[in-house]
Design an enzyme around this catalytic site. Structure first.
Site, PDB file in Angstrom:
ATOM      1  N   GLY A 189     -21.615  -8.926   5.032  1.00 48.71           N
ATOM      2  CA  GLY A 189     -22.543  -9.958   4.569  1.00 48.71           C
ATOM      3  C   GLY A 189     -23.668  -9.388   3.738  1.00 48.71           C
ATOM      4  CB  CYS A 190     -25.895  -6.481   4.271  1.00 47.05           C
ATOM      5  SG  CYS A 190     -26.608  -7.042   5.822  1.00 47.05           S
ATOM      6  CB  THR A 191     -21.819  -5.292   1.014  1.00 45.71           C
ATOM      7  OG1 THR A 191     -22.082  -4.171   1.867  1.00 45.71           O
ATOM      8  CG2 THR A 191     -21.226  -4.813  -0.292  1.00 45.71           C
TER       9      THR A 191
END
Length: 75
Positions: A44-46
């Site tokens: 998700g962060c990527t």
């Protein structure tokens, strides 16, 4: 802890970066996008970071500085 609402000014802070430090007080008067993520290299962060990266030219052209914040070590 203070809860912010959309449109509220974020409180001043200084945080370490991979190249020194970032101080929100130094950016006052500028348009800053702060995005928070729990840990680098997670799916998700990527995806979120890549979206900002892919939009960075347009955001900077519109006068925004993008700052990602996580609990990861700066390096």
């Amino acid at each position: 802890m203070t809860k912010l609402n959309a449109g509220d000014l974020a409180p001043d802070f200084t945080a370490p970066t991979d190249t020194g430090s970032f101080s929100l007080a130094d950016a006052r008067g500028s348009r800053v996008i702060l995005f928070f993520y729990p840990q680098a290299m997670t799916p998700g962060c990527t995806k979120e970071a890549c979206d900002f990266r892919d939009s960075l030219d347009a955001l900077e052209a519109a006068g925004f500085t993008v700052v990602g914040i996580s609990s990861d070590a700066p390096e």
